[in-house]
Design a protein around this motif. Structure first.
Motif, PDB file in Angstrom:
ATOM      1  N   PRO A 158       0.795  -1.239   0.000  1.00 56.46           N
ATOM      2  CA  PRO A 158       0.000   0.000   0.000  1.00 56.46           C
ATOM      3  C   PRO A 158       0.824   1.284   0.000  1.00 56.46           C
ATOM      4  O   PRO A 158       0.328   2.311   0.455  1.00 56.46           O
ATOM      5  N   GLN A 159       2.073   1.246  -0.467  1.00 55.10           N
ATOM      6  CA  GLN A 159       2.837   2.482  -0.605  1.00 55.10           C
ATOM      7  C   GLN A 159       2.079   3.435  -1.544  1.00 55.10           C
ATOM      8  O   GLN A 159       1.452   2.995  -2.507  1.00 55.10           O
ATOM      9  N   PRO A 160       2.104   4.747  -1.274  1.00 52.64           N
ATOM     10  CA  PRO A 160       1.267   5.692  -2.026  1.00 52.64           C
ATOM     11  C   PRO A 160       1.444   5.656  -3.547  1.00 52.64           C
ATOM     12  O   PRO A 160       0.458   5.531  -4.279  1.00 52.64           O
ATOM     13  N   ALA A 161       2.676   5.773  -4.035  1.00 54.97           N
ATOM     14  CA  ALA A 161       2.873   5.857  -5.480  1.00 54.97           C
ATOM     15  C   ALA A 161       2.454   4.581  -6.220  1.00 54.97           C
ATOM     16  O   ALA A 161       1.702   4.648  -7.204  1.00 54.97           O
ATOM     17  N   PRO A 162       2.908   3.390  -5.812  1.00 56.10           N
ATOM     18  CA  PRO A 162       2.462   2.176  -6.514  1.00 56.10           C
ATOM     19  C   PRO A 162       0.946   1.992  -6.479  1.00 56.10           C
ATOM     20  O   PRO A 162       0.350   1.549  -7.470  1.00 56.10           O
ATOM     21  N   THR A 163       0.320   2.333  -5.362  1.00 57.55           N
ATOM     22  CA  THR A 163      -1.136   2.213  -5.265  1.00 57.55           C
ATOM     23  C   THR A 163      -1.833   3.167  -6.217  1.00 57.55           C
ATOM     24  O   THR A 163      -2.774   2.792  -6.924  1.00 57.55           O
ATOM     25  N   ALA A 164      -1.358   4.415  -6.257  1.00 54.69           N
ATOM     26  CA  ALA A 164      -1.965   5.414  -7.137  1.00 54.69           C
ATOM     27  C   ALA A 164      -1.776   5.052  -8.605  1.00 54.69           C
ATOM     28  O   ALA A 164      -2.699   5.196  -9.419  1.00 54.69           O
ATOM     29  N   VAL A 165      -0.589   4.581  -8.966  1.00 53.01           N
ATOM     30  CA  VAL A 165      -0.322   4.201 -10.359  1.00 53.01           C
ATOM     31  C   VAL A 165      -1.175   3.007 -10.758  1.00 53.01           C
ATOM     32  O   VAL A 165      -1.776   2.987 -11.852  1.00 53.01           O
ATOM     33  N   ALA A 166      -1.256   1.998  -9.905  1.00 56.49           N
ATOM     34  CA  ALA A 166      -2.068   0.820 -10.203  1.00 56.49           C
ATOM     35  C   ALA A 166      -3.536   1.202 -10.364  1.00 56.49           C
ATOM     36  O   ALA A 166      -4.222   0.722 -11.281  1.00 56.49           O
ATOM     37  N   THR A 167      -4.018   2.074  -9.489  1.00 58.08           N
ATOM     38  CA  THR A 167      -5.405   2.526  -9.572  1.00 58.08           C
ATOM     39  C   THR A 167      -5.658   3.263 -10.883  1.00 58.08           C
ATOM     40  O   THR A 167      -6.667   3.034 -11.562  1.00 58.08           O
ATOM     41  N   ALA A 168      -4.750   4.149 -11.256  1.00 49.86           N
ATOM     42  CA  ALA A 168      -4.912   4.930 -12.487  1.00 49.86           C
ATOM     43  C   ALA A 168      -4.935   4.047 -13.732  1.00 49.86           C
ATOM     44  O   ALA A 168      -5.659   4.326 -14.687  1.00 49.86           O
ATOM     45  N   LEU A 169      -4.154   2.969 -13.713  1.00 48.97           N
ATOM     46  CA  LEU A 169      -4.075   2.086 -14.883  1.00 48.97           C
ATOM     47  C   LEU A 169      -5.114   0.969 -14.849  1.00 48.97           C
ATOM     48  O   LEU A 169      -5.196   0.174 -15.784  1.00 48.97           O
ATOM     49  N   GLY A 170      -5.900   0.911 -13.764  1.00 47.21           N
ATOM     50  CA  GLY A 170      -6.891  -0.145 -13.657  1.00 47.21           C
ATOM     51  C   GLY A 170      -6.288  -1.505 -13.363  1.00 47.21           C
ATOM     52  O   GLY A 170      -6.875  -2.543 -13.683  1.00 47.21           O
ATOM     53  N   ALA A 171      -5.108  -1.534 -12.753  1.00 52.35           N
ATOM     54  CA  ALA A 171      -4.437  -2.798 -12.444  1.00 52.35           C
ATOM     55  C   ALA A 171      -5.003  -3.389 -11.163  1.00 52.35           C
ATOM     56  O   ALA A 171      -5.393  -2.672 -10.247  1.00 52.35           O
ATOM     57  N   ASN A 172      -5.048  -4.714 -11.111  1.00 53.20           N
ATOM     58  CA  ASN A 172      -5.500  -5.414  -9.916  1.00 53.20           C
ATOM     59  C   ASN A 172      -4.461  -5.238  -8.797  1.00 53.20           C
ATOM     60  O   ASN A 172      -3.300  -5.617  -8.968  1.00 53.20           O
ATOM     61  N   ILE A 173      -4.891  -4.671  -7.677  1.00 52.37           N
ATOM     62  CA  ILE A 173      -3.960  -4.368  -6.594  1.00 52.37           C
ATOM     63  C   ILE A 173      -3.318  -5.636  -6.028  1.00 52.37           C
ATOM     64  O   ILE A 173      -2.120  -5.676  -5.738  1.00 52.37           O
ATOM     65  N   GLY A 174      -4.116  -6.686  -5.875  1.00 53.41           N
ATOM     66  CA  GLY A 174      -3.583  -7.930  -5.329  1.00 53.41           C
ATOM     67  C   GLY A 174      -2.527  -8.542  -6.219  1.00 53.41           C
ATOM     68  O   GLY A 174      -1.465  -8.971  -5.759  1.00 53.41           O
ATOM     69  N   LEU A 175      -2.808  -8.588  -7.525  1.00 51.35           N
ATOM     70  CA  LEU A 175      -1.835  -9.127  -8.480  1.00 51.35           C
ATOM     71  C   LEU A 175      -0.616  -8.221  -8.556  1.00 51.35           C
ATOM     72  O   LEU A 175       0.526  -8.690  -8.674  1.00 51.35           O
ATOM     73  N   ASN A 176      -0.855  -6.924  -8.467  1.00 51.96           N
ATOM     74  CA  ASN A 176       0.246  -5.955  -8.443  1.00 51.96           C
ATOM     75  C   ASN A 176       1.156  -6.221  -7.245  1.00 51.96           C
ATOM     76  O   ASN A 176       2.387  -6.136  -7.344  1.00 51.96           O
ATOM     77  N   LEU A 177       0.553  -6.579  -6.135  1.00 56.65           N
ATOM     78  CA  LEU A 177       1.304  -6.864  -4.918  1.00 56.65           C
ATOM     79  C   LEU A 177       2.136  -8.135  -5.061  1.00 56.65           C
ATOM     80  O   LEU A 177       3.312  -8.173  -4.706  1.00 56.65           O
ATOM     81  N   ILE A 178       1.533  -9.191  -5.609  1.00 55.91           N
ATOM     82  CA  ILE A 178       2.242 -10.471  -5.751  1.00 55.91           C
ATOM     83  C   ILE A 178       3.440 -10.337  -6.685  1.00 55.91           C
ATOM     84  O   ILE A 178       4.569 -10.718  -6.346  1.00 55.91           O
ATOM     85  N   LEU A 179       3.215  -9.774  -7.879  1.00 51.71           N
ATOM     86  CA  LEU A 179       4.324  -9.605  -8.828  1.00 51.71           C
ATOM     87  C   LEU A 179       5.300  -8.545  -8.333  1.00 51.71           C
ATOM     88  O   LEU A 179       6.509  -8.640  -8.550  1.00 51.71           O
ATOM     89  N   GLY A 180       4.771  -7.525  -7.645  1.00 50.18           N
ATOM     90  CA  GLY A 180       5.630  -6.482  -7.102  1.00 50.18           C
ATOM     91  C   GLY A 180       6.573  -7.006  -6.035  1.00 50.18           C
ATOM     92  O   GLY A 180       7.712  -6.542  -5.919  1.00 50.18           O
ATOM     93  N   LEU A 181       6.118  -7.978  -5.250  1.00 48.33           N
ATOM     94  CA  LEU A 181       6.987  -8.585  -4.249  1.00 48.33           C
ATOM     95  C   LEU A 181       8.189  -9.261  -4.907  1.00 48.33           C
ATOM     96  O   LEU A 181       9.324  -9.152  -4.430  1.00 48.33           O
ATOM     97  N   ILE A 182       7.941  -9.946  -6.010  1.00 44.74           N
ATOM     98  CA  ILE A 182       9.037 -10.616  -6.724  1.00 44.74           C
ATOM     99  C   ILE A 182      10.040  -9.579  -7.223  1.00 44.74           C
ATOM    100  O   ILE A 182      11.254  -9.714  -7.034  1.00 44.74           O
ATOM    101  N   VAL A 183       9.514  -8.525  -7.862  1.00 43.54           N
ATOM    102  CA  VAL A 183      10.389  -7.479  -8.415  1.00 43.54           C
ATOM    103  C   VAL A 183      11.167  -6.781  -7.301  1.00 43.54           C
ATOM    104  O   VAL A 183      12.389  -6.593  -7.403  1.00 43.54           O
ATOM    105  N   SER A 184      10.477  -6.412  -6.243  1.00 36.09           N
ATOM    106  CA  SER A 184      11.128  -5.625  -5.187  1.00 36.09           C
ATOM    107  C   SER A 184      12.165  -6.435  -4.421  1.00 36.09           C
ATOM    108  O   SER A 184      13.203  -5.901  -4.027  1.00 36.09           O
TER     109      SER A 184
END
Length: 461
Positions: A158-184
């Motif tokens: 739930p960091q502000p920038a990734p959440t805002a970007v995902a919301t703006a692009l219509g990305a699934n937050i949960g999937l964003n979190l799972i793949l984001g964990l791998i990347v980070s």
């Protein structure tokens, strides 16, 4: 012509912030109005585009609950001594020889629910105390700490920038979190312990052993025997993520990644619990008890921690909203649609090409504006229509573009970025040394993140 107008607006933003030292939020709102006029929008439509449901309101909206509650959870864990417990437990487990990895993991866990600046303020005294005890330079441990915090800031809700970007692009937050964990995780390892070895060779003067740091002041210590348990502290820190990850995996396995037309009771419950705002609310209630009531802290103390969290998050929240104003103008004016038509004119763009271009545009904005948050949200506004037209019903492409934008927002931090000066002051470095360590580390995070996202695109799309 539209791109020239955007370039002029960015120039205005830089002039306001750098030359005239105008508050960043105010500068963003002024720039949004200027950009709207430059793009020829109907003056009557501009206020809603800047401040309404396409602009500030769109980005803040329910996201404000996520940002503020996330900050409160992080502050409650810290003030109860939970963060201190996490750091020292991992350090005890890993031992002196693997201190970097202990600091990396502790910083990553704590950084999930804490904005970068607050995480630095919280962790620097702990890491400095450990460095003194181990008789190693602070920077030897500090690079891993900062890489973990910065990586979480760039890629993870739930960091502000990734959440805002995902919301703006219509990305699934949960999937964003799972793949984001791998990347980070990958980027934090590369830009943390691995990069430290290289940095010690080409910038040895930065790795001075110091017994005091002006920016740190008195090191606050907690009684480890009275602090919350390690596992309770970790659970409280990552509690919001649990709901989102479980729900995303459930939907991918049992419903094919879509909400069923006739959902069962279980489907409805999981969908409800996975909503980021709901997950953060439940997690905050849990944190009030786990880090407050159960630790025999009074409600006055709990409320004080939450108020301090609001004060810390407020500035970031306004910058996110200001970035949303720019995004609103880019979408409402048709600029985003123009970009989409530009790409579709040459046929469908490959996912890898789109990812690379999204990273490139964000990187330019980052170097120009300085703020990772502003760069990310502005880029999201530019690519909203492109992603919508290319993704269709595919839930993965919007997530990968969001992660590529996150990577681009980290590249080449320099003197126009507040993070550059925070790092310089906390580690007591010269400007040259800050470029050698911080700027290179951020750029390494960016390129590593981009590489991982591109590989994901090749494998998953």
């Amino acid at each position: 012509m539209e791109f020239l107008m955007l370039a002029l607006a960015i120039g205005v933003l830089l002039l306001l912030i750098v030359k005239f030292k105008v508050n960043t939020f105010v500068s963003l709102i002024i720039t949004a109005f200027v950009l709207a006029l430059l793009l020829g929008m109907n003056p009557m439509d501009i206020p809603n585009a800047v401040l309404g449901d396409q602009g500030v309101g769109n980005i803040l909206g329910s996201n404000s609950v996520i940002f503020i509650f996330g900050g409160m959870i992080g502050r409650l864990v810290a003030d109860a001594g939970g963060s201190y417990k996490i750091a020292h437990t991992l350090i005890d487990w890993f031992g002196l020889k693997r201190l970097q990895w202990a600091v990396l993991i502790a910083s990553f866990v704590i950084g999930i629910s804490m904005i970068f600046g607050v995480g630095m303020i919280l962790l620097i005294p702990i890491v400095f105390a450990v460095a003194l005890e181990a008789k190693v330079p602070l920077l030897y441990l500090g690079i891993s700490m900062t890489a973990a915090l910065s990586s979480a800031q760039g890629f993870l809700p739930p960091q502000p920038a990734p959440t805002a970007v995902a919301t703006a692009l219509g990305a699934n937050i949960g999937l964003n979190l799972i793949l984001g964990l791998i990347v980070s995780i990958i980027t934090a390892v590369v830009a943390g312990p691995l990069f430290t070895r290289l940095a010690q060779k080409y910038a040895p003067d930065a790795f001075q052993f110091k017994t005091e740091l002006p920016a740190v002041g008195t090191v606050k210590e907690y009684d480890l025997d009275k602090a919350p348990s390690f596992w309770l502290s970790v659970l409280t820190s990552v509690f919001p993520l649990i709901f989102m990850i479980i729900a995303t995996i459930y939907k991918m396995v049992y419903t094919g990644g879509v909400t069923p037309k006739n959902p069962s009771m279980l489907d409805s419950v999981i969908e409800f619990m996975a909503n980021p705002a709901v997950a953060m609310t439940i997690s905050l209630i849990f944190a009030i008890f786990s880090m407050g009531v159960f630790q025999k802290r009074t409600m006055a103390q709990v409320n004080e921690s939450m108020t301090e969290a609001i004060n810390a998050v407020a500035g970031i929240l306004l910058i996110v909203g200001g970035g949303g104003a720019l995004r609103g103008v880019l979408v409402t004016s048709g600029f985003s649609d123009t970009v989409a038509k530009l790409f579709s004119a040459n046929g469908a763009m490959s996912p890898v090409t789109l990812i690379l271009f999204a990273w490139f545009v964000t990187a330019i904005l980052r170097v120009s504006v300085g703020s990772a948050t502003v760069a990310g949200i502005t880029a999201a506004g530019i690519f909203t229509a492109v992603v919508a037209s290319q993704a269709g019903s595919d839930p993965i492409l919007p997530v990968l573009v969001a992660l590529a934008i996150g990577a681009g927002s980290l590249v080449f931090s320099h003197v126009n970025d507040a993070g550059f000066w925070i790092f310089k002051e906390f580690f007591d470095l010269s400007i040259k040394q800050t470029f050698q360590i911080w700027t290179v580390m951020e750029t390494l995070l960016s390129f590593t993140g981009l590489l991982v996202v591109v590989i994901m695109a090749i494998v998953l799309l």
